[in-house]
Design a protein around this motif. Structure first.
Motif, PDB file in Angstrom:
ATOM      1  N   ALA A  66       3.893   4.584  -9.750  1.00  0.00           N
ATOM      2  CA  ALA A  66       5.071   4.727 -10.516  1.00  0.00           C
ATOM      3  C   ALA A  66       6.115   5.613  -9.639  1.00  0.00           C
ATOM      4  O   ALA A  66       7.254   5.282  -9.590  1.00  0.00           O
ATOM      5  CB  ALA A  66       5.029   5.460 -11.723  1.00  0.00           C
ATOM      6  N   ALA A  67       5.526   6.423  -9.006  1.00  0.00           N
ATOM      7  CA  ALA A  67       6.426   7.442  -7.936  1.00  0.00           C
ATOM      8  C   ALA A  67       6.733   6.535  -6.849  1.00  0.00           C
ATOM      9  O   ALA A  67       8.173   6.701  -6.534  1.00  0.00           O
ATOM     10  CB  ALA A  67       5.477   8.485  -7.626  1.00  0.00           C
ATOM     11  N   LEU A  68       5.937   5.613  -6.198  1.00  0.00           N
ATOM     12  CA  LEU A  68       6.527   4.777  -5.273  1.00  0.00           C
ATOM     13  C   LEU A  68       7.622   3.776  -5.681  1.00  0.00           C
ATOM     14  O   LEU A  68       8.611   3.740  -4.720  1.00  0.00           O
ATOM     15  CB  LEU A  68       5.321   3.805  -5.000  1.00  0.00           C
ATOM     16  CG  LEU A  68       4.293   4.354  -3.994  1.00  0.00           C
ATOM     17  CD1 LEU A  68       3.113   3.338  -3.782  1.00  0.00           C
ATOM     18  CD2 LEU A  68       4.687   4.827  -2.573  1.00  0.00           C
ATOM     19  N   ALA A  71      10.757   5.822  -6.040  1.00  0.00           N
ATOM     20  CA  ALA A  71      11.462   6.136  -4.621  1.00  0.00           C
ATOM     21  C   ALA A  71      11.705   4.941  -3.756  1.00  0.00           C
ATOM     22  O   ALA A  71      12.412   5.081  -2.884  1.00  0.00           O
ATOM     23  CB  ALA A  71      10.234   6.808  -3.702  1.00  0.00           C
ATOM     24  N   GLY A  72      11.816   3.759  -4.296  1.00  0.00           N
ATOM     25  CA  GLY A  72      12.094   2.562  -3.641  1.00  0.00           C
ATOM     26  C   GLY A  72      11.149   2.127  -2.842  1.00  0.00           C
ATOM     27  O   GLY A  72      11.452   1.347  -1.949  1.00  0.00           O
ATOM     28  N   LEU A  73       9.807   2.529  -2.863  1.00  0.00           N
ATOM     29  CA  LEU A  73       8.875   1.971  -1.969  1.00  0.00           C
ATOM     30  C   LEU A  73       7.606   1.183  -2.491  1.00  0.00           C
ATOM     31  O   LEU A  73       6.659   1.007  -1.994  1.00  0.00           O
ATOM     32  CB  LEU A  73       8.310   3.493  -1.462  1.00  0.00           C
ATOM     33  CG  LEU A  73       9.192   4.045  -0.649  1.00  0.00           C
ATOM     34  CD1 LEU A  73       8.474   5.663  -0.181  1.00  0.00           C
ATOM     35  CD2 LEU A  73       9.667   3.794   0.715  1.00  0.00           C
ATOM     36  N   MET A  91      -3.335   5.418  -6.381  1.00  0.00           N
ATOM     37  CA  MET A  91      -3.832   6.110  -7.640  1.00  0.00           C
ATOM     38  C   MET A  91      -4.177   4.995  -8.811  1.00  0.00           C
ATOM     39  O   MET A  91      -3.501   4.070  -9.145  1.00  0.00           O
ATOM     40  CB  MET A  91      -2.803   7.133  -8.109  1.00  0.00           C
ATOM     41  CG  MET A  91      -3.289   7.860  -9.333  1.00  0.00           C
ATOM     42  SD  MET A  91      -1.931   8.856 -10.121  1.00  0.00           S
ATOM     43  CE  MET A  91      -1.984  10.412  -8.849  1.00  0.00           C
ATOM     44  N   ASP A  92      -5.433   5.068  -9.293  1.00  0.00           N
ATOM     45  CA  ASP A  92      -5.874   4.321 -10.441  1.00  0.00           C
ATOM     46  C   ASP A  92      -6.701   5.236 -11.377  1.00  0.00           C
ATOM     47  O   ASP A  92      -6.415   6.588 -11.232  1.00  0.00           O
ATOM     48  CB  ASP A  92      -6.665   3.099  -9.931  1.00  0.00           C
ATOM     49  CG  ASP A  92      -8.212   3.600  -9.043  1.00  0.00           C
ATOM     50  OD1 ASP A  92      -8.431   4.618  -9.686  1.00  0.00           O
ATOM     51  OD2 ASP A  92      -8.642   2.802  -8.698  1.00  0.00           O
ATOM     52  N   GLU A  93      -7.381   4.630 -12.395  1.00  0.00           N
ATOM     53  CA  GLU A  93      -7.775   5.440 -13.569  1.00  0.00           C
ATOM     54  C   GLU A  93      -9.112   6.060 -13.060  1.00  0.00           C
ATOM     55  O   GLU A  93      -9.465   6.992 -13.672  1.00  0.00           O
ATOM     56  CB  GLU A  93      -8.254   4.310 -14.642  1.00  0.00           C
ATOM     57  CG  GLU A  93      -9.273   3.331 -14.239  1.00  0.00           C
ATOM     58  CD  GLU A  93      -8.848   2.233 -13.410  1.00  0.00           C
ATOM     59  OE1 GLU A  93      -9.644   1.470 -12.763  1.00  0.00           O
ATOM     60  OE2 GLU A  93      -7.572   1.862 -13.612  1.00  0.00           O
ATOM     61  N   SER A  94      -9.712   6.015 -11.836  1.00  0.00           N
ATOM     62  CA  SER A  94     -10.599   6.528 -11.264  1.00  0.00           C
ATOM     63  C   SER A  94     -10.396   7.985 -10.409  1.00  0.00           C
ATOM     64  O   SER A  94     -11.073   8.529 -10.282  1.00  0.00           O
ATOM     65  CB  SER A  94     -11.609   5.776 -10.419  1.00  0.00           C
ATOM     66  OG  SER A  94     -11.046   5.363  -9.194  1.00  0.00           O
ATOM     67  N   VAL A 103       2.590  12.417  -6.131  1.00  0.00           N
ATOM     68  CA  VAL A 103       3.130  11.988  -7.319  1.00  0.00           C
ATOM     69  C   VAL A 103       4.749  12.395  -7.561  1.00  0.00           C
ATOM     70  O   VAL A 103       5.347  11.999  -8.530  1.00  0.00           O
ATOM     71  CB  VAL A 103       2.611  12.564  -8.607  1.00  0.00           C
ATOM     72  CG1 VAL A 103       1.169  12.155  -8.783  1.00  0.00           C
ATOM     73  CG2 VAL A 103       2.513  14.187  -8.397  1.00  0.00           C
ATOM     74  N   ILE A 104       5.271  12.889  -6.529  1.00  0.00           N
ATOM     75  CA  ILE A 104       6.671  13.227  -6.603  1.00  0.00           C
ATOM     76  C   ILE A 104       7.662  12.361  -5.601  1.00  0.00           C
ATOM     77  O   ILE A 104       7.410  12.439  -4.447  1.00  0.00           O
ATOM     78  CB  ILE A 104       7.025  14.822  -6.001  1.00  0.00           C
ATOM     79  CG1 ILE A 104       5.798  15.723  -6.879  1.00  0.00           C
ATOM     80  CG2 ILE A 104       8.373  15.284  -6.185  1.00  0.00           C
ATOM     81  CD1 ILE A 104       5.867  16.983  -6.375  1.00  0.00           C
ATOM     82  N   PRO A 105       8.402  11.560  -6.423  1.00  0.00           N
ATOM     83  CA  PRO A 105       9.150  10.692  -5.590  1.00  0.00           C
ATOM     84  C   PRO A 105      10.545  11.421  -4.908  1.00  0.00           C
ATOM     85  O   PRO A 105      10.962  12.379  -5.519  1.00  0.00           O
ATOM     86  CB  PRO A 105       9.692   9.921  -6.526  1.00  0.00           C
ATOM     87  CG  PRO A 105       9.722  10.325  -7.879  1.00  0.00           C
ATOM     88  CD  PRO A 105       8.533  11.398  -7.719  1.00  0.00           C
TER      89      PRO A 105
END
Length: 144
Positions: A66-68, A71-73, A91-94, A103-105
């Motif tokens: 979501a951060a990607l 950030a447009g990435l 990143m995933d559930e694990s 996590v910071i765009p």
């Protein structure tokens, strides 16, 4: 380590953690030797934060999809799913300690990236150390 891995001397799954451990150890030693510089304590906190999340996730820094996107990435998502580099993973559930991951765009003019809270501590600590060094130098130049 990269050369040794490329020549088949070390398996990649061993070389990555060994190299990262050496970096953390050597940089940590340098920080400890310069602990009188207050800004370096923040650098140490950032280093420890990043090392903690990397080691908790098998030697990879997780990156929030979501951060990607913010950030447009988002084009990097398939590459991270395929683990195209030795440092990052999607990143995933694990994911462990996800709040310390990338996590910071960041979008500033044409620059886009996703960074971690540890990266923020590192940057602030470096900036404070530079300011502290400049102020010490200025005070030292006024001494008789």
């Amino acid at each position: 380590m990269a050369l040794g891995t490329a020549r088949g001397l070390f398996p990649p799954e061993a070389a990555g953690p060994i190299a990262k451990s050496l970096v953390v150890g050597l940089v940590g030693y340098g920080l400890w030797q310069n602990r009188h510089l207050r800004g370096l304590w923040l650098v140490g906190l950032g280093l420890a934060s990043n090392a903690l999340v990397i080691f908790a996730n098998g030697g990879h820094m997780p990156v929030d999809p979501a951060a990607l996107e913010r950030a447009g990435l988002e084009a990097l998502v398939p590459r991270l799913q395929a683990r195209y580099d030795a440092v990052h993973s999607l990143m995933d559930e694990s994911t462990r300690l996800g709040f310390l991951a990338d996590v910071i765009p960041v979008r500033i003019l044409s620059y886009a990236n996703v960074i971690s809270p540890g990266d923020v501590c590192l940057m602030l600590g470096i900036a404070l150390t530079i300011v502290e060094g400049a102020l010490r130098a200025k005070r030292g130049s006024r001494a008789p």
